[in-house]
Scaffold this motif. Structure first.
Motif, PDB file in Angstrom:
ATOM      1  N   LEU A   1       0.763  -1.258  -0.134  1.00 13.38           N
ATOM      2  CA  LEU A   1       0.189  -0.019  -0.098  1.00 13.38           C
ATOM      3  C   LEU A   1       0.998   1.267   0.056  1.00 13.38           C
ATOM      4  O   LEU A   1       1.631   1.475   0.821  1.00 13.38           O
ATOM      5  N   SER A   2       0.923   1.943  -1.056  1.00 19.05           N
ATOM      6  CA  SER A   2       1.807   3.095  -1.052  1.00 19.05           C
ATOM      7  C   SER A   2       1.078   4.338  -1.904  1.00 19.05           C
ATOM      8  O   SER A   2      -0.140   3.845  -2.615  1.00 19.05           O
ATOM      9  N   TYR A   3       1.607   5.336  -1.600  1.00 19.20           N
ATOM     10  CA  TYR A   3       1.157   6.648  -2.581  1.00 19.20           C
ATOM     11  C   TYR A   3       2.332   6.835  -3.711  1.00 19.20           C
ATOM     12  O   TYR A   3       3.407   7.118  -3.179  1.00 19.20           O
ATOM     13  N   LEU A   4       1.606   7.019  -4.761  1.00 20.82           N
ATOM     14  CA  LEU A   4       2.580   7.156  -5.957  1.00 20.82           C
ATOM     15  C   LEU A   4       2.550   8.666  -6.251  1.00 20.82           C
ATOM     16  O   LEU A   4       1.699   9.238  -6.584  1.00 20.82           O
ATOM     17  N   SER A   5       3.762   9.625  -6.277  1.00 21.94           N
ATOM     18  CA  SER A   5       3.883  10.681  -6.955  1.00 21.94           C
ATOM     19  C   SER A   5       4.679  10.806  -8.134  1.00 21.94           C
ATOM     20  O   SER A   5       5.804   9.808  -8.157  1.00 21.94           O
ATOM     21  N   ILE A   6       4.201  11.204  -9.407  1.00 23.47           N
ATOM     22  CA  ILE A   6       4.869  11.058 -10.499  1.00 23.47           C
ATOM     23  C   ILE A   6       5.570  12.049 -10.848  1.00 23.47           C
ATOM     24  O   ILE A   6       6.223  12.455 -12.241  1.00 23.47           O
ATOM     25  N   PHE A   7       5.753  13.269 -10.159  1.00 23.83           N
ATOM     26  CA  PHE A   7       6.405  14.596 -10.492  1.00 23.83           C
ATOM     27  C   PHE A   7       7.905  14.544 -10.276  1.00 23.83           C
ATOM     28  O   PHE A   7       8.109  14.138  -9.241  1.00 23.83           O
ATOM     29  N   GLY A   8       8.646  14.360 -11.483  1.00 25.23           N
ATOM     30  CA  GLY A   8       9.729  14.080 -11.480  1.00 25.23           C
ATOM     31  C   GLY A   8      10.018  12.787 -11.616  1.00 25.23           C
ATOM     32  O   GLY A   8       9.149  12.087 -12.435  1.00 25.23           O
ATOM     33  N   ASP A   9      10.719  11.835 -10.894  1.00 28.53           N
ATOM     34  CA  ASP A   9      10.777  10.302 -10.818  1.00 28.53           C
ATOM     35  C   ASP A   9       9.697   9.822  -9.965  1.00 28.53           C
ATOM     36  O   ASP A   9       9.622  10.717  -9.134  1.00 28.53           O
ATOM     37  N   PRO A  10       9.250   8.597 -10.488  1.00 28.97           N
ATOM     38  CA  PRO A  10       8.251   8.212  -9.707  1.00 28.97           C
ATOM     39  C   PRO A  10       8.685   7.932  -7.944  1.00 28.97           C
ATOM     40  O   PRO A  10       9.873   7.369  -8.060  1.00 28.97           O
ATOM     41  N   HIS A  11       7.780   8.395  -7.267  1.00 31.32           N
ATOM     42  CA  HIS A  11       8.250   8.463  -5.779  1.00 31.32           C
ATOM     43  C   HIS A  11       7.103   7.750  -5.073  1.00 31.32           C
ATOM     44  O   HIS A  11       6.145   7.967  -5.017  1.00 31.32           O
ATOM     45  N   TRP A  12       7.491   6.586  -4.309  1.00 28.78           N
ATOM     46  CA  TRP A  12       6.605   5.761  -3.569  1.00 28.78           C
ATOM     47  C   TRP A  12       6.754   6.071  -2.026  1.00 28.78           C
ATOM     48  O   TRP A  12       7.992   5.864  -1.404  1.00 28.78           O
ATOM     49  N   SER A  13       5.651   6.477  -1.551  1.00 30.00           N
ATOM     50  CA  SER A  13       5.369   6.771  -0.058  1.00 30.00           C
ATOM     51  C   SER A  13       4.692   5.453   0.613  1.00 30.00           C
ATOM     52  O   SER A  13       3.674   5.414   0.369  1.00 30.00           O
ATOM     53  N   ILE A  14       5.502   4.546   1.065  1.00 26.61           N
ATOM     54  CA  ILE A  14       4.970   3.199   1.345  1.00 26.61           C
ATOM     55  C   ILE A  14       4.193   3.339   2.795  1.00 26.61           C
ATOM     56  O   ILE A  14       4.881   3.977   3.863  1.00 26.61           O
ATOM     57  N   HIS A  15       3.036   2.746   2.924  1.00 27.13           N
ATOM     58  CA  HIS A  15       2.156   2.690   3.953  1.00 27.13           C
ATOM     59  C   HIS A  15       2.659   1.321   4.891  1.00 27.13           C
ATOM     60  O   HIS A  15       2.858   0.415   4.206  1.00 27.13           O
ATOM     61  N   ARG A  16       2.684   1.286   6.021  1.00 25.79           N
ATOM     62  CA  ARG A  16       3.320   0.355   6.881  1.00 25.79           C
ATOM     63  C   ARG A  16       4.512  -0.255   6.245  1.00 25.79           C
ATOM     64  O   ARG A  16       4.760  -1.220   5.655  1.00 25.79           O
ATOM     65  N   VAL A  17       5.401   0.636   6.362  1.00 25.06           N
ATOM     66  CA  VAL A  17       6.777   0.431   5.573  1.00 25.06           C
ATOM     67  C   VAL A  17       7.538  -0.938   6.201  1.00 25.06           C
ATOM     68  O   VAL A  17       7.767  -1.082   7.270  1.00 25.06           O
ATOM     69  N   THR A  18       8.098  -1.707   5.186  1.00 28.93           N
ATOM     70  CA  THR A  18       8.620  -2.932   5.422  1.00 28.93           C
ATOM     71  C   THR A  18      10.079  -2.841   4.518  1.00 28.93           C
ATOM     72  O   THR A  18       9.805  -2.385   3.585  1.00 28.93           O
ATOM     73  N   ALA A  19      11.113  -3.447   4.753  1.00 27.43           N
ATOM     74  CA  ALA A  19      12.162  -3.420   4.203  1.00 27.43           C
ATOM     75  C   ALA A  19      12.091  -4.243   2.557  1.00 27.43           C
ATOM     76  O   ALA A  19      12.266  -3.795   1.688  1.00 27.43           O
TER      77      ALA A  19
ATOM     78  N   ALA B   1       8.949  -4.609   1.160  1.00 30.48           N
ATOM     79  CA  ALA B   1       8.177  -3.589   0.263  1.00 30.48           C
ATOM     80  C   ALA B   1       8.703  -2.222  -0.469  1.00 30.48           C
ATOM     81  O   ALA B   1       8.666  -1.931  -1.337  1.00 30.48           O
ATOM     82  N   LYS B   2       9.765  -1.730   0.527  1.00 27.87           N
ATOM     83  CA  LYS B   2      10.706  -0.694   0.086  1.00 27.87           C
ATOM     84  C   LYS B   2      11.415  -0.938  -0.940  1.00 27.87           C
ATOM     85  O   LYS B   2      11.585  -0.351  -1.965  1.00 27.87           O
ATOM     86  N   SER B   3      12.133  -2.348  -0.679  1.00 25.37           N
ATOM     87  CA  SER B   3      13.009  -2.727  -1.934  1.00 25.37           C
ATOM     88  C   SER B   3      12.325  -2.871  -3.114  1.00 25.37           C
ATOM     89  O   SER B   3      12.828  -2.741  -4.287  1.00 25.37           O
ATOM     90  N   PHE B   4      11.088  -3.724  -3.083  1.00 21.68           N
ATOM     91  CA  PHE B   4      10.387  -3.854  -4.293  1.00 21.68           C
ATOM     92  C   PHE B   4       9.758  -2.659  -4.967  1.00 21.68           C
ATOM     93  O   PHE B   4      10.009  -2.687  -6.130  1.00 21.68           O
ATOM     94  N   CYS B   5       9.307  -1.748  -4.206  1.00 23.92           N
ATOM     95  CA  CYS B   5       8.825  -0.413  -5.068  1.00 23.92           C
ATOM     96  C   CYS B   5      10.174   0.231  -5.626  1.00 23.92           C
ATOM     97  O   CYS B   5      10.080   0.583  -6.904  1.00 23.92           O
ATOM     98  N   ASP B   6      11.345   0.242  -4.931  1.00 26.17           N
ATOM     99  CA  ASP B   6      12.707   1.102  -5.442  1.00 26.17           C
ATOM    100  C   ASP B   6      13.258   0.463  -6.461  1.00 26.17           C
ATOM    101  O   ASP B   6      13.950   1.109  -7.254  1.00 26.17           O
ATOM    102  N   SER B   7      13.377  -1.055  -6.250  1.00 28.03           N
ATOM    103  CA  SER B   7      14.333  -1.723  -7.443  1.00 28.03           C
ATOM    104  C   SER B   7      13.495  -2.231  -8.573  1.00 28.03           C
ATOM    105  O   SER B   7      13.998  -2.664  -9.535  1.00 28.03           O
ATOM    106  N   HIS B   8      12.213  -2.594  -8.516  1.00 29.79           N
ATOM    107  CA  HIS B   8      11.497  -2.825  -9.373  1.00 29.79           C
ATOM    108  C   HIS B   8      10.298  -2.136  -9.931  1.00 29.79           C
ATOM    109  O   HIS B   8      10.252  -1.860 -11.122  1.00 29.79           O
ATOM    110  N   LEU B   9       9.417  -1.645  -9.286  1.00 32.41           N
ATOM    111  CA  LEU B   9       8.065  -0.770  -9.727  1.00 32.41           C
ATOM    112  C   LEU B   9       8.565   0.497 -10.346  1.00 32.41           C
ATOM    113  O   LEU B   9       8.301   0.968 -11.459  1.00 32.41           O
TER     114      LEU B   9
END
Length: 401
Positions: free
Chosen positions: A71-89, A91-99
């Motif tokens: 569960l994350s909030y996506l901002s597309i201004f500039g590079d895609p940025h994911w603000s992850i809800h209930r952050v886990t390592a 989920a963060k790695s998946f969003c940053d390295s894949h999505l």
């Protein structure tokens, strides 16, 4: 001596003339269980046997239960940025390295000219902005893009003629996915409520164009003044509900995408106005929920089954949540009890179930409230909620062999 064949309990990878590498299935699953989410998803797509083992209830309870959803909030201004809800390592790695890299490769050139307008089931709908100084070579032919971040697949669509001919009347987009019980990977609805009728245009992942369904207004009377609030709440099977204001009277309008029929659902006994109400669903998507906020108190109502609703309002009060203390942790200057200059309202977020909501604290900002943990977090503007159900994605994805 040739290696022994382990049969059904082994997984073999032997490209070309290389000697076969045989691993017991349980050892392969142990390795997968200790990898990241990207590797797990790729392994599930490698072959039918491996995906069946990964989707087994015992394996899912062991691995996926730790991160069943992203569960994350996506901002597309500039590079895609994911603000992850209930952050886990993970989920963060998946969003940053894949999505994010996948999104930049597939639709990164759209970001200067497209904005996200809605999301559902891990899929995002982008709408093309009308940029006056856009060079001809930068103009994209299509007006809408339905994008799946998990696969990187974009589907480009032109505008419906409903939008082109609706004049000054507003319309809204509603997105359904396979998780809503429809037979397509996605169905996009454009809903236009006029004085006399509801007009709905639909397009699916497999259709060649927009299809129009027109539903007459209820109670055989025209709607002289109609306003819409909150996100659409979608029950399993594709029944869309949203809050509307008809001549200053708040109602819940229902629309069935399979039959094209519309109706009205009675509200529970609450004195809140429409901006203080939020429609959602139960986690299983089978029942409606209505959240009402008064000051710092949130009442959560759940719709009763038909057999239980006879002789009652059709709703039961599930719980009441006091969010004042948690809001004060972000905004210490809040007055006790709220004060006349403080009003908390719901904002659209794209979230269907009622476990997470977006709130606007007037004069302060927007916050994300987790109704399960009662935690609140700052929410930044110009972003859209993206909710990915990993188990549902694994079950529906294609396999290579």
């Amino acid at each position: 001596m040739a290696p022994r064949n382990h049969g059904r309990n082994s997984i073999c990878a032997a490209p070309g003339n290389m000697a076969p590498l045989l691993l017991p299935a349980d050892l392969m699953l142990e390795i997968i269980a200790r990898t990241d989410l990207v590797t797990l998803i790729r392994c599930a797509a490698a072959c039918k046997r491996l995906r069946r083992d990964i989707l087994s209830q015992s394996f899912l309870r062991r691995v996926i239960r730790l991160q069943p959803r992203i569960l994350s909030y996506l901002s597309i201004f500039g590079d895609p940025h994911w603000s992850i809800h209930r952050v886990t390592a993970a989920a963060k790695s998946f969003c940053d390295s894949h999505l994010s890299p996948l999104m930049l490769r597939r639709i990164g050139d759209l970001f200067p000219y497209y904005i996200p307008v809605t999301s559902s089931g891990g899929i995002i709908v982008f709408y093309r902005l009308q940029v006056e100084r856009m060079r001809p070579q930068e103009m994209h032919h299509f007006d809408l893009c339905v994008y799946n971040p998990m696969t990187g697949d974009p589907t480009f669509l032109s505008k419906s003629h409903l939008v082109l001919t609706s004049g000054t009347y507003t319309h809204e987009y509603v997105l359904l996915t396979a998780a809503d019980g429809i037979d397509y990977s996605f169905m996009l609805l454009i809903i236009y409520i006029s004085m006399w009728s509801i007009k709905v245009h639909t397009i699916t992942s497999s259709s060649g164009g927009w299809r129009t369904v027109t539903c007459a207004s209820h109670c055989n009377s025209p709607w002289r003044s109609v306003g819409r609030y909150s996100d659409a709440a979608i029950l399993h099977g594709g029944i869309v509900h949203w809050l509307v204001v008809v001549d200053h009277d708040t109602q819940i309008l229902a629309y069935d995408v399979s039959t094209g029929m519309s109706g009205v659902v009675k509200l529970p006994p609450t004195n809140c106005n429409a901006s203080q109400l939020h429609l959602a669903t139960s986690p299983d998507g089978k029942r409606l929920k209505l959240l009402a906020i008064d000051g710092f108190m949130i009442s959560v109502w759940v719709q009763l089954p038909t057999v239980l609703a006879a002789g009652s309002s059709g709703w039961a009060l599930e719980t009441v949540i006091d969010i004042e203390e948690n809001l004060r942790s972000l905004y210490p200057s809040l007055r006790a009890g709220g004060g006349p200059d403080i009003q908390v309202q719901f904002k659209p977020s794209g979230k269907k179930s009622s476990d997470v909501v977006l709130l606007r604290v007037h004069g302060r900002g927007n916050v994300v409230l987790d109704l399960e943990t009662k935690e609140v977090h700052m929410h930044y503007l110009c972003s859209i909620l993206l909710e990915i159900d990993l188990q549902s994605h694994l079950q529906s994805m294609k396999v290579f062999s």
